[in-house]
Design an enzyme around this catalytic site. Sequence first.
Site, PDB file in Angstrom:
ATOM      1  N   GLU A  56       0.982  -0.748   0.135  1.00 27.54           N
ATOM      2  CA  GLU A  56       0.049   0.231  -0.315  1.00 27.54           C
ATOM      3  C   GLU A  56       1.035   0.903   0.011  1.00 27.54           C
ATOM      4  O   GLU A  56       0.279   1.992  -0.283  1.00 27.54           O
ATOM      5  CB  GLU A  56      -0.823   0.363   1.232  1.00 27.54           C
ATOM      6  CG  GLU A  56      -1.989  -1.192   0.940  1.00 27.54           C
ATOM      7  CD  GLU A  56      -3.271  -1.009  -0.019  1.00 27.54           C
ATOM      8  OE1 GLU A  56      -3.208   0.387  -0.258  1.00 27.54           O
ATOM      9  OE2 GLU A  56      -3.592  -1.583  -0.155  1.00 27.54           O
ATOM     10  N   GLU A  79       8.386 -22.274   6.721  1.00 27.13           N
ATOM     11  CA  GLU A  79       8.117 -21.496   7.789  1.00 27.13           C
ATOM     12  C   GLU A  79       9.103 -22.180   8.121  1.00 27.13           C
ATOM     13  O   GLU A  79      10.124 -21.813   9.189  1.00 27.13           O
ATOM     14  CB  GLU A  79       7.250 -21.438   8.273  1.00 27.13           C
ATOM     15  CG  GLU A  79       6.487 -22.799   8.967  1.00 27.13           C
ATOM     16  CD  GLU A  79       5.667 -22.267  10.350  1.00 27.13           C
ATOM     17  OE1 GLU A  79       5.386 -23.180  11.084  1.00 27.13           O
ATOM     18  OE2 GLU A  79       4.748 -21.082   9.648  1.00 27.13           O
TER      19      GLU A  79
END
Length: 272
Positions: free
Chosen positions: A79, A110
């Site tokens: 953003e 992960e």
Amino acid sequence: MTPITEQSSLYDQLENKSVEELTRYINQEDAKVAKVIEGVLPSVNNLITAIVDKLKAGGRMFYLGAGSGGRLSVLDVIELPTTYGLPKGIYNTVLAGGIDRLADALEEKEDDVDEGWNALVNAGINSGDIVVGISASGTTPFVLEGLKKCRLLNITTGCIVSNPSTPISAQSDYPVEVVTGPEFITGSTRMKCGTAQKMLFDMISTTVMIRIGRIEGNNMINVKLINDKILDRGVKMLMQKAEIESYDEAKSILLEHGTVKNALDKVTNRHN
């Protein structure tokens, strides 16, 4: 001892609850998050200050994350170029499995102890940057090993975790431990932990953008004019700040200079 994020929910036999009961209980748990964040604001402030100092000195910010928290950090970072006109590459996320696989939820990644650090190396990580690990458990190998290697090279580190006294916190110069308690669904850290992470990402990036000069007053003067709504907002912002009465005139000036900030600098000669 069972980590707090893995402890049993305070609620049980959920399949027998009504919709009204379920939403009320979830809301009760969500209401705890902001209060927990309030309690760790000094740690958050220290982390933000470190990020601001790095960016003002020409460095970069990297989130290093996996799972729900890593994906939320991607949403925050993407953003910033539009909202604040921030050049790409200054504020970044290294996501387990890669940002291009964001929607695939590659949870197995992960556990990869090399990928995170390799991605940072490929980005040219150096001591002028800061790396912030994101891990609800505070033990994620992808994050932990990356932060360990950063510290060996005197690269500043921070973290956002949801358990106290974790290995990842121990590898962080600026740890933020936001312990929101057992999840509504046992172990489902996309819930309260994810809510806390989203709130912190908003808080951190917004404060950083203000402190590095991407906001004036309370306005997004560097916003990119990517659609009609934002263009209209920018025109009205310019009209108010530069005291231009004509909408069409302000629009023409804004389109010529690309951002409200550039238009203001030109129209008001603020740097003379």
